[in-house]
Design a protein around this motif. Structure first.
Motif, PDB file in Angstrom:
ATOM      1  N   LYS A   1       0.876  -1.181   0.000  1.00  0.00           N
ATOM      2  CA  LYS A   1       0.000   0.000   0.000  1.00  0.00           C
ATOM      3  C   LYS A   1       0.909   1.226   0.000  1.00  0.00           C
ATOM      4  CE  LYS A   1      -4.012  -1.328   2.776  1.00  0.00           C
ATOM      5  NZ  LYS A   1      -4.833  -0.883   3.908  1.00  0.00           N
ATOM      6  N   ASN A   2       0.454   2.287  -0.644  1.00  0.00           N
ATOM      7  CA  ASN A   2       1.185   3.550  -0.586  1.00  0.00           C
ATOM      8  C   ASN A   2       0.876   4.310   0.693  1.00  0.00           C
ATOM      9  OD1 ASN A   2       2.446   3.153  -3.062  1.00  0.00           O
ATOM     10  ND2 ASN A   2       0.742   4.045  -4.172  1.00  0.00           N
ATOM     11  N   ASP A   3      -0.297   4.036   1.276  1.00  0.00           N
ATOM     12  CA  ASP A   3      -0.736   4.697   2.501  1.00  0.00           C
ATOM     13  C   ASP A   3      -1.532   3.679   3.305  1.00  0.00           C
ATOM     14  OD1 ASP A   3      -2.912   6.247   4.093  1.00  0.00           O
ATOM     15  OD2 ASP A   3      -1.467   7.807   3.544  1.00  0.00           O
ATOM     16  N   LEU A   4      -1.317   3.622   4.604  1.00  0.00           N
ATOM     17  CA  LEU A   4      -2.047   2.645   5.413  1.00  0.00           C
ATOM     18  C   LEU A   4      -3.546   2.911   5.430  1.00  0.00           C
ATOM     19  CD1 LEU A   4       0.376   2.024   8.410  1.00  0.00           C
ATOM     20  CD2 LEU A   4      -0.167   0.500   6.505  1.00  0.00           C
ATOM     21  N   GLY A   5      -3.962   4.113   5.058  1.00  0.00           N
ATOM     22  CA  GLY A   5      -5.379   4.432   4.964  1.00  0.00           C
ATOM     23  C   GLY A   5      -6.043   3.916   3.693  1.00  0.00           C
ATOM     24  N   ASP A   6      -5.238   3.470   2.715  1.00  0.00           N
ATOM     25  CA  ASP A   6      -5.804   2.918   1.481  1.00  0.00           C
ATOM     26  C   ASP A   6      -6.629   1.680   1.827  1.00  0.00           C
ATOM     27  OD1 ASP A   6      -4.423   4.852   0.092  1.00  0.00           O
ATOM     28  OD2 ASP A   6      -2.853   3.510  -0.633  1.00  0.00           O
ATOM     29  N   PRO A   7      -7.798   1.521   1.204  1.00  0.00           N
ATOM     30  CA  PRO A   7      -8.673   0.400   1.570  1.00  0.00           C
ATOM     31  C   PRO A   7      -8.208  -0.965   1.041  1.00  0.00           C
ATOM     32  CG  PRO A   7      -9.667   1.688  -0.173  1.00  0.00           C
ATOM     33  CD  PRO A   7      -8.430   2.416   0.254  1.00  0.00           C
ATOM     34  N   ILE A   8      -7.381  -0.991   0.012  1.00  0.00           N
ATOM     35  CA  ILE A   8      -7.030  -2.255  -0.635  1.00  0.00           C
ATOM     36  C   ILE A   8      -5.519  -2.410  -0.719  1.00  0.00           C
ATOM     37  CG2 ILE A   8      -7.198  -3.584  -2.788  1.00  0.00           C
ATOM     38  CD1 ILE A   8      -9.838  -2.142  -3.316  1.00  0.00           C
ATOM     39  N   TRP A   9      -5.046  -3.629  -0.392  1.00  0.00           N
ATOM     40  CA  TRP A   9      -3.639  -3.972  -0.598  1.00  0.00           C
ATOM     41  C   TRP A   9      -3.451  -4.348  -2.056  1.00  0.00           C
ATOM     42  CZ3 TRP A   9       0.278  -3.628   2.914  1.00  0.00           C
ATOM     43  CH2 TRP A   9      -0.083  -3.386   4.238  1.00  0.00           C
ATOM     44  N   GLN A  10      -2.330  -3.933  -2.648  1.00  0.00           N
ATOM     45  CA  GLN A  10      -2.013  -4.238  -4.048  1.00  0.00           C
ATOM     46  C   GLN A  10      -1.085  -5.443  -4.118  1.00  0.00           C
ATOM     47  OE1 GLN A  10      -0.393  -0.733  -5.950  1.00  0.00           O
ATOM     48  NE2 GLN A  10      -1.776   0.603  -4.821  1.00  0.00           N
ATOM     49  N   PHE A  11      -1.375  -6.342  -5.048  1.00  0.00           N
ATOM     50  CA  PHE A  11      -0.573  -7.544  -5.244  1.00  0.00           C
ATOM     51  C   PHE A  11       0.816  -7.181  -5.773  1.00  0.00           C
ATOM     52  CE2 PHE A  11       0.977 -10.807  -8.172  1.00  0.00           C
ATOM     53  CZ  PHE A  11       1.021 -11.904  -7.336  1.00  0.00           C
ATOM     54  N   VAL A  12       1.850  -7.804  -5.198  1.00  0.00           N
ATOM     55  CA  VAL A  12       3.221  -7.649  -5.694  1.00  0.00           C
ATOM     56  C   VAL A  12       3.711  -8.974  -6.269  1.00  0.00           C
ATOM     57  CG1 VAL A  12       5.615  -7.107  -5.095  1.00  0.00           C
ATOM     58  CG2 VAL A  12       3.749  -5.794  -4.065  1.00  0.00           C
ATOM     59  N   ALA A  13       3.581 -10.075  -5.496  1.00  0.00           N
ATOM     60  CA  ALA A  13       4.094 -11.361  -5.974  1.00  0.00           C
ATOM     61  C   ALA A  13       3.570 -12.509  -5.128  1.00  0.00           C
ATOM     62  CB  ALA A  13       5.617 -11.372  -5.937  1.00  0.00           C
ATOM     63  N   ASN A  14       3.515 -13.684  -5.736  1.00  0.00           N
ATOM     64  CA  ASN A  14       3.309 -14.958  -5.047  1.00  0.00           C
ATOM     65  C   ASN A  14       4.565 -15.787  -5.253  1.00  0.00           C
ATOM     66  OD1 ASN A  14       0.700 -14.778  -4.002  1.00  0.00           O
ATOM     67  ND2 ASN A  14      -0.240 -15.584  -5.832  1.00  0.00           N
ATOM     68  N   VAL A  15       5.066 -16.390  -4.183  1.00  0.00           N
ATOM     69  CA  VAL A  15       6.216 -17.292  -4.300  1.00  0.00           C
ATOM     70  C   VAL A  15       5.987 -18.508  -3.416  1.00  0.00           C
ATOM     71  CG1 VAL A  15       7.916 -15.523  -4.891  1.00  0.00           C
ATOM     72  CG2 VAL A  15       7.506 -16.062  -2.516  1.00  0.00           C
ATOM     73  N   THR A  16       6.470 -19.651  -3.868  1.00  0.00           N
ATOM     74  CA  THR A  16       6.395 -20.877  -3.083  1.00  0.00           C
ATOM     75  C   THR A  16       7.636 -20.977  -2.222  1.00  0.00           C
ATOM     76  OG1 THR A  16       5.116 -21.954  -4.812  1.00  0.00           O
ATOM     77  CG2 THR A  16       6.174 -23.382  -3.213  1.00  0.00           C
ATOM     78  N   GLY A  17       7.446 -21.257  -0.935  1.00  0.00           N
ATOM     79  CA  GLY A  17       8.554 -21.360  -0.004  1.00  0.00           C
ATOM     80  C   GLY A  17       9.508 -22.484  -0.365  1.00  0.00           C
ATOM     81  N   THR A  18      10.791 -22.227  -0.152  1.00  0.00           N
ATOM     82  CA  THR A  18      11.843 -23.187  -0.477  1.00  0.00           C
ATOM     83  C   THR A  18      12.631 -23.629   0.756  1.00  0.00           C
ATOM     84  OG1 THR A  18      13.398 -21.407  -0.909  1.00  0.00           O
ATOM     85  CG2 THR A  18      12.125 -22.229  -2.800  1.00  0.00           C
ATOM     86  N   GLY A  19      12.324 -23.045   1.907  1.00  0.00           N
ATOM     87  CA  GLY A  19      13.076 -23.349   3.117  1.00  0.00           C
ATOM     88  C   GLY A  19      14.273 -22.450   3.337  1.00  0.00           C
ATOM     89  N   VAL A  20      14.513 -21.544   2.416  1.00  0.00           N
ATOM     90  CA  VAL A  20      15.613 -20.578   2.527  1.00  0.00           C
ATOM     91  C   VAL A  20      15.046 -19.175   2.296  1.00  0.00           C
ATOM     92  CG1 VAL A  20      17.370 -22.232   1.777  1.00  0.00           C
ATOM     93  CG2 VAL A  20      16.247 -20.792   0.088  1.00  0.00           C
ATOM     94  N   PRO A  21      15.779 -18.116   2.662  1.00  0.00           N
ATOM     95  CA  PRO A  21      15.286 -16.760   2.402  1.00  0.00           C
ATOM     96  C   PRO A  21      15.041 -16.523   0.909  1.00  0.00           C
ATOM     97  CG  PRO A  21      17.101 -16.689   3.940  1.00  0.00           C
ATOM     98  CD  PRO A  21      17.039 -18.104   3.416  1.00  0.00           C
ATOM     99  N   ILE A  22      13.965 -15.786   0.633  1.00  0.00           N
ATOM    100  CA  ILE A  22      13.591 -15.420  -0.734  1.00  0.00           C
ATOM    101  C   ILE A  22      13.546 -13.900  -0.809  1.00  0.00           C
ATOM    102  CG2 ILE A  22      11.697 -15.421  -2.418  1.00  0.00           C
ATOM    103  CD1 ILE A  22      10.997 -18.208  -1.511  1.00  0.00           C
TER     104      ILE A  22
END
Length: 75
Positions: free
Chosen positions: A35-56
């Motif tokens: 979100k650009n502002d916490l007052g915005d009503p909707i979160w915008q999608f950035v990415a989906n990733v599948t966990g691998t057990g290591v930092p992504i």
């Protein structure tokens, strides 16, 4: 149970690129939103990733604001 994730934020101004690094478990899908502002009503999608057990690292090249808020949740 309570899950604890380590976040490491990297600001690469003036290129308007922002990277988020977080630890993952193998298997779950992690959704990164912003979100650009916490007052915005909707979160915008950035990415989906599948966990691998290591930092992504996820990089957001779409930010043109001086500040942006991110959240990561597990599906």
């Amino acid at each position: 149970t309570t899950e604890i994730y380590t976040l490491s934020l990297h600001d690469a101004l003036p290129i308007c690129t922002f990277s988020v690094t977080f630890t993952t478990e193998t298997g779950p899908v992690y959704t990164v939103e912003c979100k650009n502002d916490l007052g915005d009503p909707i979160w915008q999608f950035v990415a989906n990733v599948t966990g691998t057990g290591v930092p992504i690292t996820i990089t957001d090249n779409t930010s043109s604001n001086a500040s942006r808020f991110y959240r990561i949740h597990v599906q």
